[in-house]
Design a protein around this motif. Structure first.
Motif, PDB file in Angstrom:
ATOM      1  N   ALA A 129       0.931   3.809  -2.638  1.00  0.00           N
ATOM      2  CA  ALA A 129       0.755   5.346  -2.523  1.00  0.00           C
ATOM      3  C   ALA A 129       1.607   6.039  -2.924  1.00  0.00           C
ATOM      4  O   ALA A 129       1.536   7.283  -3.497  1.00  0.00           O
ATOM      5  CB  ALA A 129       0.273   5.383  -0.896  1.00  0.00           C
ATOM      6  N   ALA A 130       3.095   5.765  -2.755  1.00  0.00           N
ATOM      7  CA  ALA A 130       4.078   6.620  -2.999  1.00  0.00           C
ATOM      8  C   ALA A 130       4.228   6.783  -4.640  1.00  0.00           C
ATOM      9  O   ALA A 130       4.476   7.791  -4.994  1.00  0.00           O
ATOM     10  CB  ALA A 130       5.339   5.943  -2.765  1.00  0.00           C
ATOM     11  N   LEU A 131       4.004   5.647  -5.573  1.00  0.00           N
ATOM     12  CA  LEU A 131       4.076   5.649  -6.806  1.00  0.00           C
ATOM     13  C   LEU A 131       2.835   6.050  -7.560  1.00  0.00           C
ATOM     14  O   LEU A 131       2.870   6.481  -8.838  1.00  0.00           O
ATOM     15  CB  LEU A 131       4.688   4.482  -7.554  1.00  0.00           C
ATOM     16  CG  LEU A 131       5.899   4.027  -6.853  1.00  0.00           C
ATOM     17  CD1 LEU A 131       5.964   2.367  -7.526  1.00  0.00           C
ATOM     18  CD2 LEU A 131       7.039   4.726  -7.408  1.00  0.00           C
ATOM     19  N   LEU A 176      -6.189   0.330  -5.287  1.00  0.00           N
ATOM     20  CA  LEU A 176      -4.773   0.819  -5.623  1.00  0.00           C
ATOM     21  C   LEU A 176      -3.994  -0.009  -6.585  1.00  0.00           C
ATOM     22  O   LEU A 176      -3.009   0.367  -6.959  1.00  0.00           O
ATOM     23  CB  LEU A 176      -3.936   0.667  -4.201  1.00  0.00           C
ATOM     24  CG  LEU A 176      -4.322   1.324  -3.152  1.00  0.00           C
ATOM     25  CD1 LEU A 176      -3.706   0.675  -1.799  1.00  0.00           C
ATOM     26  CD2 LEU A 176      -3.935   2.704  -3.138  1.00  0.00           C
ATOM     27  N   MET A 225       0.917  -1.271   0.181  1.00  0.00           N
ATOM     28  CA  MET A 225       0.015   0.173  -0.050  1.00  0.00           C
ATOM     29  C   MET A 225       0.698   1.150   0.018  1.00  0.00           C
ATOM     30  O   MET A 225       0.406   2.190  -0.610  1.00  0.00           O
ATOM     31  CB  MET A 225      -0.923  -0.038   1.153  1.00  0.00           C
ATOM     32  CG  MET A 225      -2.276  -0.296   0.837  1.00  0.00           C
ATOM     33  SD  MET A 225      -3.232  -0.723   2.438  1.00  0.00           S
ATOM     34  CE  MET A 225      -2.619   0.472   3.483  1.00  0.00           C
ATOM     35  N   ALA A 226       1.823   1.112   0.822  1.00  0.00           N
ATOM     36  CA  ALA A 226       2.881   2.398   0.813  1.00  0.00           C
ATOM     37  C   ALA A 226       3.411   2.810  -0.410  1.00  0.00           C
ATOM     38  O   ALA A 226       3.552   3.855  -1.026  1.00  0.00           O
ATOM     39  CB  ALA A 226       3.834   2.128   1.904  1.00  0.00           C
ATOM     40  N   VAL A 227       3.929   1.559  -1.058  1.00  0.00           N
ATOM     41  CA  VAL A 227       4.409   1.731  -2.633  1.00  0.00           C
ATOM     42  C   VAL A 227       3.851   1.993  -3.553  1.00  0.00           C
ATOM     43  O   VAL A 227       3.904   3.186  -4.070  1.00  0.00           O
ATOM     44  CB  VAL A 227       5.213   0.351  -2.819  1.00  0.00           C
ATOM     45  CG1 VAL A 227       5.684   0.457  -4.362  1.00  0.00           C
ATOM     46  CG2 VAL A 227       6.094  -0.383  -2.048  1.00  0.00           C
TER      47      VAL A 227
END
Lengths: 325, 292
Positions: free
Chosen positions: B143-145, B230, B139-141
């Protein structure tokens, strides 16, 4: 400790790679067209400083127990987490208990009935638990048991008209029992049971597979044959001789499965509107709230490390040959 | 155990056990279902009765002979969308398992072969990834990309390489220390020969098990990311995002239920395969078969 540092670096690097601008994501349309507001926002959250400086500031705060301020809720991440953790803990622990009880029982039965029909049925059930997407299972369960049958209340931790019990642990079931509010206890239990079962499905399957192979290995030992030859009842053989010897690998996989539960909570909490850190982290991820995501990751990583430390200690308790080095 | 048995390469006996694994009915079912989905994925443009993106005025139609699995909120044929979904999920899952294996296998192989600080670095890196739940990291990846199917694939690769690295490292270490490699070295055969003849074939078995299990997990994780919005974006007939659409239209249960069944069937099939392959390749059962 080293692991924590690594996780903090990784989580931080990851979230600073965000091409989307958190200022624009959280300020809203009108404010983000105002350069003054954007500048103030960046200064407030330290986003105007170079990235390494941001990290050092962050790490320093971290050592003082300060996880920073969430860009969405405008509160300290620590306070946010403190609010959401009990809900997740209640859900995660009850689902773990469920999956361990079911998984170990099924695994033992499958091993004792190796290659017979029972074993095959358990194989299908356990692999089925590991193959079903939790978000889909949650929806189907909600559709059947809430929408069609109305056996359980829908979402949330309590009915809207029920007040939470006095705060003690934050776990509503325990707090309600401690306060003697049995109606609240049953209400929270009704809300808990469906998400906990859905969450338990994957790990139940995992534990069944591991228990089966661990027990199969032990069953071939001479001392099991001796125990049986002595005429000990089968249950005594299983509990006293087999299960104890088979438990180290099972305990290990239980420790590792903690990560699966956290993955599941993100999905299950979203569907059941369960106000825990799973939902919080999802909101943070979609809102590009880097401080909050790093905070959640760090917290979960620390719990994971603690859980697996406990597993190592349990190892020594179960198996006297393993020393506490 | 005879000396000859101790020095012989255990791989041949592992391969010989595979036909036994195929006799298990569940293995066969797994194989048939996976094969069927592969055919569907290859032929979906020809066998799907409708265009998966074509909207029609027939909204929320329950399953019928005209629409086998009903229609969704835009009047699209759910059956055709489920068939087309195989074209998205299966190739992507296989692609990312290959990527994760290439990255994890290379790093794990280097770690096992070289040892020292390389091993330390790789394995600590793997520990980091293990300590953070897969979906949180993914999720963080994403959200980052930024959301998107390609980024979701990258995220899943990032969280799944350590599994491969651990397995390959362990295998390389055990095999390089084994007696038959030592004998080969004493006889003067070069290192690359040990790697090619002793290490590679012995890795192939466990890795194929891992690949089968990981393909199933990859499909689960990818669809979960799409479910959260996502991964795949709405018009795409991706199974996870179709379930998410179904969640918003509870009364029309067929919109979300059938894509979910598609996911369960293919993941379960991969798990059937992986489970019986594991039995065949379990080193303990192999040793037992040789009478040790």
């Amino acid at each position: 400790m080293f692991l924590c540092l690594g996780v903090s670096v990784m989580a931080f690097v990851l979230t600073t790679l965000v091409p989307g601008d958190p200022a624009l994501a959280n300020l809203g349309d009108r404010a983000s067209s105002d350069p003054q507001a954007v500048r103030l926002y960046r200064e407030h959250f330290g986003l105007d400083k170079p990235v390494p400086v941001q990290y050092v500031v962050y790490l320093n705060n971290l050592l003082h127990g300060d996880l920073g301020e969430s860009e969405q809720s405008r509160r300290a991440v620590r306070i946010d987490l403190a609010e959401y953790i009990p809900a997740t803990a209640e859900l995660a622990v009850s689902s773990m208990v469920l999956s361990i009880l079911l998984g170990v029982t099924l695994g033992v039965v499958a091993a004792l009935r190796r290659n017979r029909l029972t074993d095959q049925i358990i194989r299908v059930v356990s692999l089925g638990g590991m193959s079903t997407p939790q978000f889909w299972l949650a929806l189907v369960a909600l559709y059947v048991f809430f929408f069609k049958l109305n056996w359980v209340p829908g979402s949330g931790r309590l009915d809207a008209i029920v007040l939470p019990p006095p705060h003690l642990t934050g776990l509503y079931t325990i707090d309600a029992l401690a306060a003697g509010q049995f109606d609240v206890f049953f209400n929270s239990l009704q809300h808990l049971i469906l998400p906990a079962c859905v969450l338990a499905a994957f790990n139940m399957g995992l534990f069944t597979r591991f228990t089966r192979s661990a027990v199969l290995e032990v069953l071939e030992n001479d001392y099991v044959r001796t125990a049986r030859a002595k005429g000990l009842p089968e249950l005594t053989v299983v509990f006293r001789h087999v299960l104890r010897a088979a438990s180290p690998p099972i305990v290990t996989v239980v420790g590792l499965a903690f990560g699966n539960v956290m993955t599941g909570t993100v999905l299950v909490e979203n569907i059941f509107a369960w106000p825990g850190i799973g939902q919080y982290s999802y909101r943070s991820a979609t809102g590009l709230d880097l401080t909050a995501i790093v905070g959640v990751m760090l917290f979960v990583a620390i719990v994971y490390i603690l859980v697996n430390m406990v597993v190592d200690i349990l190892y020594a308790v179960i198996d006297p040959r393993v020393g506490l080095a | 155990m005879s000396t000859a048995a101790a020095l012989s390469n255990p791989v041949s006996s592992a391969w010989r056990r595979i036909p036994g694994a195929w006799r298990q009915p569940l293995t066969l079912i797994g194989l048939v279902v996976v094969a069927a989905w592969l055919v569907v994925a290859a032929l979906s443009p020809w066998i799907a009765p409708y265009d998966p993106l074509a909207q029609s005025p027939h909204l929320y139609q329950a399953p019928s002979s005209a629409h086998l699995l009903g229609t969704d909120e835009l009047g699209r044929d759910v059956f055709s969308r489920v068939l087309w979904g195989a074209r998205i999920s299966i190739p992507l899952a296989m692609l990312l398992v290959v990527l994760a294996f290439l990255i994890g296998g290379t790093l794990g192989g280097l770690a096992g072969y070289l040892g020292g600080w390389v091993e330390e670095l790789v394995m600590r890196g793997a520990d980091f990834v293990f300590a953070v739940p897969t979906i949180l990291l993914a999720m963080a990846v994403v959200a980052a990309l930024g959301p998107g199917l390609f980024h979701a694939v990258l995220a899943v690769v990032l969280v799944s390489w350590p599994g491969h690295a651990r397995v390959v490292r362990g295998l390389v270490r055990t095999i390089m220390q084994s007696e038959y490699v030592a004998v080969g070295r004493l006889l003067g055969s070069p290192t690359y020969r040990a790697l090619a003849v002793d290490v590679l074939p012995n890795i192939a078995g466990p890795v194929s098990v891992l690949a089968a299990l990981e393909t199933g997990n990859a499909i689960l994780l990818l669809s979960a990311l799409s479910f959260l919005g996502l991964g795949a974006r709405p018009p795409d007939p991706e199974w996870g995002s179709m379930v998410s659409t179904g969640a918003q239209h509870f009364e029309a249960w067929w919109i979300g239920v059938f894509p979910g069944i598609a996911i369960v069937s293919i993941v379960l099939a991969f798990n059937f395969l992986g489970d019986s392959l594991r039995d065949a390749f379990d080193p303990k059962t192999i040793i037992k078969a040789r009478g040790a």
